[in-house]
Design an enzyme around this catalytic site. Structure first.
Site, mmCIF file in Angstrom:
data_model
loop_
_atom_site.group_PDB
_atom_site.id
_atom_site.type_symbol
_atom_site.label_atom_id
_atom_site.label_comp_id
_atom_site.label_asym_id
_atom_site.label_seq_id
_atom_site.Cartn_x
_atom_site.Cartn_y
_atom_site.Cartn_z
ATOM 1 N N ASP A 42 0.815 -1.206 0.000
ATOM 2 C CA ASP A 42 0.000 0.000 0.000
ATOM 3 C C ASP A 42 0.855 1.265 0.000
ATOM 4 O OD1 ASP A 42 -2.282 -1.472 -0.073
ATOM 5 O OD2 ASP A 42 -2.847 -1.162 2.014
ATOM 6 N N GLY A 43 2.001 1.234 0.689
ATOM 7 C CA GLY A 43 2.889 2.386 0.702
ATOM 8 C C GLY A 43 3.419 2.718 -0.681
ATOM 9 N N ASP A 95 -3.850 10.028 4.460
ATOM 10 C CA ASP A 95 -4.088 10.844 5.642
ATOM 11 C C ASP A 95 -2.969 11.840 5.874
ATOM 12 O OD1 ASP A 95 -1.953 9.347 6.821
ATOM 13 O OD2 ASP A 95 -3.360 7.843 7.536
ATOM 14 N N THR A 149 -9.174 3.006 6.587
ATOM 15 C CA THR A 149 -8.804 1.663 7.044
ATOM 16 C C THR A 149 -7.339 1.583 7.455
ATOM 17 O OG1 THR A 149 -8.473 1.065 4.721
ATOM 18 C CG2 THR A 149 -10.582 0.454 5.713
ATOM 19 N N TYR A 154 -4.243 4.186 9.592
ATOM 20 C CA TYR A 154 -3.911 4.676 10.931
ATOM 21 C C TYR A 154 -5.162 5.141 11.670
ATOM 22 C CZ TYR A 154 -0.874 7.067 14.372
ATOM 23 O OH TYR A 154 -0.220 7.468 15.510
ATOM 24 N N SER A 155 -6.068 5.775 10.947
ATOM 25 C CA SER A 155 -7.310 6.265 11.562
ATOM 26 C C SER A 155 -8.093 5.126 12.201
ATOM 27 C CB SER A 155 -8.167 6.969 10.505
ATOM 28 O OG SER A 155 -9.409 7.374 11.043
ATOM 29 N N LEU A 156 -8.174 4.011 11.534
ATOM 30 C CA LEU A 156 -8.903 2.855 12.063
ATOM 31 C C LEU A 156 -8.247 2.345 13.344
ATOM 32 C CD1 LEU A 156 -11.112 0.667 11.753
ATOM 33 C CD2 LEU A 156 -9.484 -0.630 10.372
#
Length: 285
Positions: A73-74, A147, A185, A187-189
């Site tokens: 993902d990164g 984010d 989905t 860091y926020s999660l």
């Protein structure tokens, strides 16, 4: 069918560019031209020079019809920010951990060839524009797909968020996450934020380790602008990160401004599995 594909490998995931070359050869066998645009390393790096003897290297992304990100993902996040001016669909091949953005894995060559032939749906993802204001001047700007995080390195700080000039939240804690639906989905999660469908248009504001029971995550209209300040920062190292990459110092008196970007990321969606099915599978690992 796409006319030209650019393969964008993360050399720390695709060791020796083995899979990049494999994809290049498979595309060629299907009459599809491709070049490589390695990420995270300069084109003069020895491993990239070695790659250039095997397959062509792209110097720009503009002519491409499809970008293939090889990593995790990164890697997709990095490529999305690099290519956002061009609005080229991206498909991710996962060699990382979770794989929310990198839908395929290294064994799904047939699906990758199908995507290169144009068999995908365009999934448009909202992005965020980020500005750091200091003494009335812009000292840093960036754009995020996932984010932007304001975070104290060691100690508790006091964070205030204003919307339309009104205080929307104020608390003491470790900081704040402002996420897109795509980033909901991430860091926020993990900080207690909600899961939001990735093609929605919202901003998700999630406190980090708030010392206040009433400080909860909330969802904001994409038409709003967030103005974030922090007190008790002096002597407490505080930073901003955008999509987990850049780290920028945040000082007392600074203001972080976040709004919906005019840019979007286009994900090439093969529609292999519904979002909620993939989400439950990934989060259960």
């Amino acid at each position: 069918m796409t006319n030209h594909v650019v393969i964008c490998p993360n050399p720390y995931r695709d060791i020796g560019f083995e899979y990049t070359i494999k994809i290049h050869n498979a595309l060629a066998q299907n009459g599809i031209t491709s070049t490589a645009f390695p990420l995270f390393v300069p084109f003069s790096a020895p491993e990239v020079v070695k790659l250039s003897t095997v397959m062509p290297l792209a110097r720009a992304l503009a002519p491409a019809d499809l970008l293939i990100a090889i990593g995790g993902d990164g890697t997709v996040l990095n490529l999305a920010r690099r290519s956002m001016e061009y609005q080229i669909p991206i498909i991710g091949v996962n060699f990382g951990d979770k794989g929310f953005l990198a839908e395929l894995d290294g064994t799904e060559m047939d699906s990758l060839i199908s995507a290169a032939k144009g068999n995908f749906r365009e999934s448009h993802r909202m992005m965020l524009d980020v500005k750091l204001m200091r003494d009335g001047k812009v000292v840093y700007e960036d754009t995020a797909l996932n984010d932007v995080v304001l975070k104290s390195v060691h100690n508790c700080i006091a964070v205030t968020t204003r919307i339309l000039g009104q205080v929307a939240s104020r608390f003491a804690g470790d900081g704040l996450i402002i996420a897109t639906p795509t980033g909901s989905t991430g860091y926020s999660l993990s900080a207690g934020g909600p899961i939001v469908e990735p093609e929605a248009r919202n901003m998700i504001v999630t406190p980090l380790a708030a010392h206040l029971l009433s400080a909860k995550a909330y969802v904001v209209s994409p038409n709003r602008e967030l103005e974030i300040t922090a007190d008790r920062v002096r002597g407490r190292p505080t930073v901003i990160t955008v999509d987990g990459n850049d780290v920028v110092d945040f000082f007392a008196g600074d203001e972080l401004v976040v709004r919906r970007s005019t840019h979007e990321t286009i994900i090439a969606d093969l529609q292999l599995r519904p979002f909620y099915e993939r989400m439950l599978d990934i989060l259960s690992r």
